[in-house]
Design an enzyme around this catalytic site. Sequence first.
Site, PDB file in Angstrom:
ATOM      1  CB  CYS A  26       5.294   6.581   2.537  1.00 39.39           C
ATOM      2  SG  CYS A  26       6.071   8.180   2.788  1.00 39.39           S
TER       3      CYS A  26
ATOM      4  N   GLY B 167       0.821  -1.197   0.000  1.00 31.42           N
ATOM      5  CA  GLY B 167       0.000   0.000   0.000  1.00 31.42           C
ATOM      6  C   GLY B 167       0.855   1.246   0.000  1.00 31.42           C
ATOM      7  CB  CYS B 168       0.124   4.683  -1.149  1.00 34.23           C
ATOM      8  SG  CYS B 168      -1.517   4.891  -0.421  1.00 34.23           S
ATOM      9  CG  PHE B 169      -1.052   5.879   3.858  1.00 28.29           C
ATOM     10  CD1 PHE B 169      -0.544   7.174   3.887  1.00 28.29           C
ATOM     11  CD2 PHE B 169      -2.407   5.722   3.579  1.00 28.29           C
ATOM     12  CE1 PHE B 169      -1.360   8.271   3.640  1.00 28.29           C
ATOM     13  CE2 PHE B 169      -3.226   6.809   3.331  1.00 28.29           C
ATOM     14  CZ  PHE B 169      -2.706   8.096   3.358  1.00 28.29           C
TER      15      PHE B 169
END
Lengths: 346, 346, 346, 346
Positions: C154, C149-151
């Site tokens: 990061c 996932g994106c979160f």
Amino acid sequence: MIKVGIIGSTGYAGQELVRILLQHPDAEIVWYGSRSYIDKKYSEVFGNMFQLVDDKCMGENMDELAKKADVIFTATPQGLCGSLVSEEILKNTKIIDLSADFRIKDVAKYEKWYGIKHQSPEFIKEAVYGLCEVNREDVKNARLIANPGCFPTCSTLSIYPMAKEGLIDMNSIIIDAKSGTSGAGRGAKVANLYCEVNESIKPYGVASHRHTPEIEDQLSYASGEEVLINFTPHLVPMNRGILATSYAALKKKMSYEEVKAVYDKYYKDEYFVRVLEKDVYPETRWVEGSNFVDVNFKIDERTGRIIMMGAIDNVVKGAAGQAVQNMNIMFGLEENTGLKMVPMFP
Amino acid sequence: MIKVGIIGSTGYAGQELVRILLQHPDAEIVWYGSRSYIDKKYSEVFGNMFQLVDDKCMGENMDELAKKADVIFTATPQGLCGSLVSEEILKNTKIIDLSADFRIKDVAKYEKWYGIKHQSPEFIKEAVYGLCEVNREDVKNARLIANPGCFPTCSTLSIYPMAKEGLIDMNSIIIDAKSGTSGAGRGAKVANLYCEVNESIKPYGVASHRHTPEIEDQLSYASGEEVLINFTPHLVPMNRGILATSYAALKKKMSYEEVKAVYDKYYKDEYFVRVLEKDVYPETRWVEGSNFVDVNFKIDERTGRIIMMGAIDNVVKGAAGQAVQNMNIMFGLEENTGLKMVPMFP
Amino acid sequence: MIKVGIIGSTGYAGQELVRILLQHPDAEIVWYGSRSYIDKKYSEVFGNMFQLVDDKCMGENMDELAKKADVIFTATPQGLCGSLVSEEILKNTKIIDLSADFRIKDVAKYEKWYGIKHQSPEFIKEAVYGLCEVNREDVKNARLIANPGCFPTCSTLSIYPMAKEGLIDMNSIIIDAKSGTSGAGRGAKVANLYCEVNESIKPYGVASHRHTPEIEDQLSYASGEEVLINFTPHLVPMNRGILATSYAALKKKMSYEEVKAVYDKYYKDEYFVRVLEKDVYPETRWVEGSNFVDVNFKIDERTGRIIMMGAIDNVVKGAAGQAVQNMNIMFGLEENTGLKMVPMFP
Amino acid sequence: MIKVGIIGSTGYAGQELVRILLQHPDAEIVWYGSRSYIDKKYSEVFGNMFQLVDDKCMGENMDELAKKADVIFTATPQGLCGSLVSEEILKNTKIIDLSADFRIKDVAKYEKWYGIKHQSPEFIKEAVYGLCEVNREDVKNARLIANPGCFPTCSTLSIYPMAKEGLIDMNSIIIDAKSGTSGAGRGAKVANLYCEVNESIKPYGVASHRHTPEIEDQLSYASGEEVLINFTPHLVPMNRGILATSYAALKKKMSYEEVKAVYDKYYKDEYFVRVLEKDVYPETRWVEGSNFVDVNFKIDERTGRIIMMGAIDNVVKGAAGQAVQNMNIMFGLEENTGLKMVPMFP
């Protein structure tokens, strides 16, 4: 206290009516109409209204509304107001319609541009086009107001003095307009998603936008000629604001001072129309949240054309603010009552 | 009519003071101070004020100002108010300082975090920290108000009830704040250009932002403990608004209802603090243009922490609005006089 | 030439896959899947692709796809990939799933947080979590990749070195994340309209966002401890970008140089992870359009905490870019093939 | 490998040259010129370049540069390139000037519109106006290229086929253009601050913008007539993009197909000019980050006018991209080498 009913209170223009009327000293909202949110608390639809509005949204029971309300604002899609209005209703209350249903006097023209059948053509003649600065006297005694479109308000007021005085070639007019995205409404469409609008500008409705005949009508009335224009709106990545840049051929050479005098003749006593200083051009940021129309012009001696520019907040002077201005006139109040909001910046 | 002088009227907070005071029924601006634009018409600096303000900008002649004005707002960089205040001045007028000069009671701490020498430490003790909801009584009789910073206002009010009641571990507090760009001021810097801010988010002043000691002081007063926090501000591509998301360990397990009762104890009669409904979180759009503080919380049972959230308009409740709220209290007016602006959306 | 099929090519992540793969020297798209736009030309859905893509959108005939494509990317809502995968398919092709279906190893946890029944739990164990910098070796031989996932991408990469080395208290971790609006997808929802998102910031999924267990899993694997975190995402008015600001207590006092050495140990040879210079913090604008992860940290000696920050482009390293990075690894290409895009500014 | 020097590499156009050239297979940057940042690392000025560019900024030593570089790009304010060019320099290297210094053939006209004295009028005649699609043959052998302005590129290419074929009344042309804010440059000015530009649109340079004579010249060359136009640029709250909406009277009635054939005659083999499908209008988002020019038109039978629309990315096709396109032509490369970037959306 003027009792106000709003049909279509959960669109952007409807919500702006609420914002303005909550701060209006002589008005009280008695009906928050919204087909989409019936029985939902208004402040759940618009969080800014939390603890300011306790009402729930309601459907549009016109009989009940006509009894309760001194005036009804219809901030609804085309066709709805036309289907609701009746002699019965108008005997009991006044209607200020923010849709296009009663703006075009020629019903065939309306039906052609809007692609729907008019439901109550018998009221078109009676309806007053509520461009306050132009039709103030007629507004006073109206029962039914056709509140002007956002682009027509901005465009017409920018050009009006020159058209009225017969100083421009009416068939040379080109209006290139730019609008913030609230003008596209609160419907859930991919085209209006944040990522689709942000960081882009696009033209739309090129040579076919429905506000074209409305503008042409108003400019025709002003000039006494049949007018055809080019009108191109553009979608701009900002919430509010319309800027109209209009071009026309001057019939004769004119100086800045001569044209300035023409604008002043019509606008120097108008509270809401601000003719800017020389070489200062309208910017939408300076009218945001207010009912002002900022206008100015530039003469291009090289081409013999005049560029006429106007800026408004599309949801205020272009919709809810002008509607309240009409209400003020109809009820004998000072025209700027509740409308002296200082533009908010930044 | 309260006569108001503004020093620093051409920054964003100064301009917002003008916007609010123009619409205030009991105040009148008698002095538009601005070193940068002396003798320029105020409405040339801010086009929204065209035809609303005719005055020119002036320097800061404090003797003249103290005679003319019942209250002076200083919306100026750190250090200026400290250099202007004197017993002489305070005998003639009141001062509401929007800078940090009188917010920190410990002068050494001020000088360390701000990196400048305090010019009038003798007035620090007298100055009242104008967080109205907390220090209302002291504000009433104050001659000199230290108007709170934008981040401290939002952060402190979000956390205050839990801190005051001793329900959270005060040294577990982490405040992650997000601010619109008006907070960066109107100075011409590359870092604040449109293209630099737009389409980006960044942290700044990490573990070193000047609002840290101010927040720590307020939370220490509330809790009666010496408090150290982590505070990280972020720059967001929007004009206005601050959102503070604060985290703390609950001292004991608490239910939603228990915490809600704590917030209600402090805020249920506060006009400007809105404790939102369960599971509705603050969003800056719902307070834009208004003096409201929207707060709410969420208990995370998994980690035993509470997330406390608050949203304000940084130039209103975070600066000019709270300054006027302080003025209202000092002059015995209803606290929300001229401050009942409905938040503007969209 | 690697033949690529994309299921879900008309969402934002799917379109970014197309953008990247069109410029990839060793890949060729053979299938533009999209349930919503079957038979519509792809370039009518995304005007940027005019004259670059001539294909029409197709449904998801998996048998045909598995024969045609060497690898299938599924950029679809949760549950779809789980319903499509089978031993038959995986014998013929590889799958890189951009949804969450195979990210969580504990099927009960997946079903609880996502609220749906998993359709093919038998493949969860085999699936490799495609966080390339961490699981590179496993990716090489994988048939089924759970693209992160994106979160989580990061957040995990920002914290990973400190977690892996056991230098922070794993249960003190608080991640406050901020995302651009493309992360919300291209569905037509009022909440994602331009006027709703613009000029506002809001938290969402507070203490309940679905990326929480994914991040916890990864940090648990890294540290060897069971980890519970607080994770709060916020919606930011910008198209692209995620910034994660993470807080944790240091187990012992550490200097800047010591921590820097820890980050360098893991990242100095990583092309896509850029550990910034001292006191330079990640900003999403500097990674826009690229596959870079910019990370940095700040030690707060006052509180004993470390603030770890990371920035990515959510649709590149947070979705399509990392998916292609996984493809490169799986097919034995240089890992940054077709991914050396210089970040675009402004 | 073409060795490239850039003078003015720290403006927005200069930085875009760097972004493009770093990804160009046949070019290598040997000089990062910047008066403002001499000796500062380029990647400190633009964080996106971290770990991609190690060089420091340098002044403009022309002699050294002319020896080192096969081509020099000057992305500098008006007047600078004119002051640097000499026969000596041009014997050693080629110059592609992104400023206006060599765009206007009539030096008096240049000096009048730009308000400065031309420093090297002797080179004006030799300089080739680098509108590649129009002047490709001349570009091939040029030593000195006047890279077109952003507005002239977009406007001219939108109108060119109709002008060249003599199908429109050349003195009826009105160009209403809209530009993103990167066009205003990276100088620290209040007018370009985030809060000043955001949420607003404004016209500027009305009837006086410096790109007017450049557009007039190009349209005059195309049509063989002396042309005077109205040109009004507007500032739009977005980073990149220009949209030009141009109006002209058709000399005779024409059908869609007839006009389409005219556009196809000139553009069907042009890689960078995309004539859109019927009733699909250019939007800046679809060309962002690319060298494409999207054009289309609409005939308004009611008024007898044609509306011609074009969209470009102002820093690519409007500056750096076209400059590299010119370089490719001059050095005998495929014209789209290094310029096949797929537009980035959203």
